[in-house]
Each structure stands twice: as C-alpha cells, then as structure tokens.
Write an enzyme that holds these catalytic residues in place. Structure first.
Site, PDB file in Angstrom:
ATOM      1  N   TYR A 148       5.869   3.421   0.993  1.00  0.00           N
ATOM      2  CA  TYR A 148       5.192   4.672   0.633  1.00  0.00           C
ATOM      3  C   TYR A 148       4.015   4.313  -0.269  1.00  0.00           C
ATOM      4  O   TYR A 148       4.185   3.629  -1.282  1.00  0.00           O
ATOM      5  CB  TYR A 148       6.140   5.619  -0.097  1.00  0.00           C
ATOM      6  N   ASP A 243       0.506  -2.833  -3.399  1.00  0.00           N
ATOM      7  CA  ASP A 243       0.694  -1.529  -4.036  1.00  0.00           C
ATOM      8  C   ASP A 243       1.694  -1.730  -5.168  1.00  0.00           C
ATOM      9  O   ASP A 243       2.903  -1.769  -4.958  1.00  0.00           O
ATOM     10  CB  ASP A 243       1.210  -0.526  -3.000  1.00  0.00           C
ATOM     11  N   LYS A 271       1.345   4.985 -12.662  1.00  0.00           N
ATOM     12  CA  LYS A 271       2.555   5.127 -13.474  1.00  0.00           C
ATOM     13  C   LYS A 271       2.445   4.501 -14.869  1.00  0.00           C
ATOM     14  O   LYS A 271       1.921   5.115 -15.769  1.00  0.00           O
ATOM     15  CB  LYS A 271       3.745   4.592 -12.685  1.00  0.00           C
TER      16      LYS A 271
END
Ligand code: HOZ
Length: 430
Positions: A148, A243, A271
C-alpha cells in the site's frame, strides 16, 4: 428512516458522523467494518493511553498508525508545538525549521541527498512516481501485491491496508490507462519481478516497495529480496523507490534501508517525521531531485507543505531518537510479540507473529506469512473476535488483520505488563 438506538456517546457520534462523512470516518481503516461494532471516538491521549468519548481508557497500540513513536503528548513535542504556535503556524514561505529537518533526515538517511516535504504519504509516493517517470522517460510502475502506497490512482492496484481490509476487488474511478501502467507481482518473489522486466523491457520506470511490508500486516523482506531488487533495477535502468512511510525512522535510526543495508534511488517518508501532524516527504539522489520544480521541470506543489507546526513536531520527535531508543523499542516489541505468541499457543490457537522492531502483526494462521496470499490465509473472523476481547480489556488494536501494531517508547515494561494481563484468556473461546 428509523434511527438506531444509541447507548454510548461513541454510538451517538457515529450516528451523526454517518450522515455527514462517508462511513462515518475520514479514513476507511478507522471504521470497524472488518471487525464489526462501533469505533470508540477518541477525546484524549497521554503516553501509551487514549480515552474515548465515554471516558474509557485504552492501552493504545494503534499509535495513530505509526507517527507516535514517542507516544501521545511527549513533553518535548508538546513544548516544540507550543513554542511554534506562539510564533505562527503557517507562512506560505520558507522557514529555518524546514532546512533543519531536511538536514536531520539527510544525516540519518544519507541516500536522501535532497528532499521535498509534502503533506501526506500519498503525496510523497505519487510525486516520487511522477519523478521516476520523468527521469526515465518510461511509463510503467512495478509494485507488489498487498503493498500500500497511499491512494494515488496507479498505486491502488491490488493494494493492502484499507483496500485489503474492506476486500475492495477492483479500482472503481481509476482509468484502465492508469491501472494498465501498474504491474503487480508477489512480495518476496524475485523471479516474478525478473519475469516482469523480461515481459516489459525498457518500459518500467520504477519498482516501488515497502522494504518491510506493513499494510498486509507486517511481512519482513526475505533475505536477499531487497538486495536482489537493487541489482535488478540497476541492471535494467529502473529506479528503486523505497516506501518508508511506515518504516522510516521507525525500524532503525536510518530506516529500513539502514537496517537491511540496501540503498534506494528515491525514498518516501511520512508519519514519524511529522511527529503526529500531517506530513510526507520524498527524496533521494541529487540528480533526480534537481528535476523537481522550481529547480527542474517536474511540477509538484502544496500550500501547507513544510508546515511550521509539522516541522517543529517532526524535529522534536527525531531529536529524541537515539540508538538507546531503538534498543528499547526492539526490546518492547520483542516482549509484546512473545506475549501474544505465548498466550495464543497456551490457548492452542494457530498463530504466526511477524515482527520487525516495534512493528508487529499476529496472523491467525499456522503457516508462515511471507506475502499477500499467505496473509490472506489468516482467519480474519477469529482476528475480529480477538480484537473485541482485547478492546473489552482496554486495549486498542488496529481494527484489521492487515495492519501493524505500533509499539512506542511510552510502552515501558510496566505498560507491557498491563498488556500481558489484558492478553490472558483473550484467545480462549471460538
Ligand atoms: N494506511 C495507513 C495504515 N496502514 C494509514 C492509515 C490510513 O490509511 O488511514
């Protein structure tokens, strides 16, 4: 239309939210669709704890899905935010804080020679893909099933996280052209990636990979998988994009690329670098990043990119992250994982607990989980029942089998002791 009967404040709020916000939530993974029931609406957090609108306290293992590596309201982050608030929270102009944060990231992650701050992980991956296409003159992207990378069109194909949780089969709203430029192969299966390059020679702009998969549940890279991708992409003139939105500054001081010793061309972050405020970043080789506007022709922009509050929270968070912190996170993660395995095995429940540092997923299956297919073999109904037993015991877990539990520095040995108490008996029953 009849109104649902409501008993708790969270239920009342969900009723109101359902009329105003799709599914009552502002990001699908927050809804309890995979596990049933009503998500507690949160009002407060402190250290490892959160409190809901009904005054219930939970041990928080969601950690806002990754940013809160120091737990809620860490004093250093709070002080940095207060200080910045007093001076203003957005200028639409460059600030010294952005330069400091960029320098801190580059010092810890040397492959990121230059970077651009954006406002979400989705923006980071979307922009990195555009840059890779511009730099190579190629169209296709290779990703891994269950990976994802946010919700940009080409990256939603066979995606993990909420797409996996909700079992969304296709990609409504995404053009065949966008989906057709995405090649999907199995995670941890190097021959499949090699075969894709044979089938589409000189067509693949980038391979994008979570160096530790975190959105099909936690799945570590098999030995040699990441190094193999590095060799393959180099040989084929394709860019390798890591990622690290979840893993960056989470699994090691230099991210997964330091932990596994593999250097990508571009890295996407999010994050942790925002300390809990909206953030993303993409960066990497200088020659590539100098193609980004206004240094180069690849356009990308954002009104609140590099927001001063975000930058202050991110810098204060990174400033806390020394080697000792990672050692503590490793120890706490190991202990939490062992406790889950131990309780499951005592109850005779087949379980595989995957863990990398402070990222943990207990899969309700007896077979190793190495890719999306093996993750999907988990007993998700049983996960749902366990999830609710833990919630009743005052532990907030991600409401899906296909996500990670996040341990923070606020999960001290005493707090993990409380987790152990909550776990006792949680696997009993059907
Ligand atoms: N996708 C991330 C969790 N795996 C972030 C949470 C979200 O999507 O809302």
């Amino acid at each position: 239309m009849s109104k649902r009967s409501t008993t708790t404040r969270s239920e009342e709020l969900l009723d109101q939210a359902l009329a105003l916000i799709p599914g009552g939530v502002n990001s699908p993974v927050r809804a309890f669709h995979a596990v049933g029931g009503t998500p507690p609406f949160m009002v407060r957090g402190d250290g490892p704890w959160v409190w809901d609108a009904d005054g219930r306290r939970y041990l928080d293992l969601v950690g806002s899905w990754g940013p809160l590596i120091l737990g809620h309201r860490h004093p250093a982050v709070l002080a940095a935010l207060r200080d910045q608030l007093e001076r203003g929270w957005t200028f639409g102009a460059p600030t010294e804080g952005e330069v400091r944060l960029a320098a801190t990231i580059r010092e810890r992650m040397p492959s990121v020679e230059m970077l651009r701050l954006v406002s979400s992980g989705t923006e980071a991956t979307m922009s990195a893909v555009r840059l890779a296409r511009a730099a190579t003159g190629r169209s296709k992207i290779l990703k891994f099933a269950g990976g994802y990378h946010g919700h940009a069109d080409p990256l939603l194909v066979e995606a993990g996280s909420g797409v996996a949780t909700l079992g969304i089969p296709g990609t409504p709203g995404i053009t065949p052209g966008a989906a057709g430029d995405t090649i999907v192969v199995r995670y941890n299966a190097p021959p499949e990636a090699e075969a894709a390059f044979e089938r589409w020679p000189e067509a693949i702009a980038a391979v994008i990979v979570e160096p530790v998969a975190g959105n099909m549940g936690v799945v570590p890279p098999a030995p040699g998988f990441l190094a193999g991708l590095r060799d393959l992409t180099r040989r084929e003139g394709t860019l390798l994009i890591f990622d690290e939105v979840i893993t960056g500054f989470r699994v090691a001081r230099g991210g997964a690329q330091a932990r596994y010793g593999v250097t990508p061309d571009l890295t996407c972050l999010g994050k942790v670098i925002g300390g809990g405020l909206p953030v993303g970043a993409y960066g990497g080789r200088r020659d590539l990043m100098e193609l980004v506007a206004p240094a180069g022709p690849v356009y990308q922009a954002g009104t609140l990119s590099g927001n001063p509050l975000t930058v202050a929270a991110g810098q204060a968070t990174l400033d806390q992250l020394d080697d000792g912190v990672y050692q503590r996170l490793e120890t706490a993660g190991q202990r939490a994982a062992d406790l889950i395995s131990g309780a499951a095995s005592e109850a005779g429940v087949p379980m595989i607990v995957n863990r990398v540092g402070s990222l943990i997923t207990p899969f309700f299956t007896g077979s190793p989980v190495t890719d999306y297919d093996s993750a999907k073999a988990s007993d998700t109904a049983r996960f749902g029942r366990w999830f609710h037993r833990m919630l009743e015991q005052g532990v907030s877990l991600p409401p899906s089998q296909f996500e990670a539990l996040f341990v923070s520095t606020a999960h001290t040995p005493d707090v993990i002791d409380e987790f152990a108490v909550a776990l006792a008996g949680s696997f009993s029953g059907p």
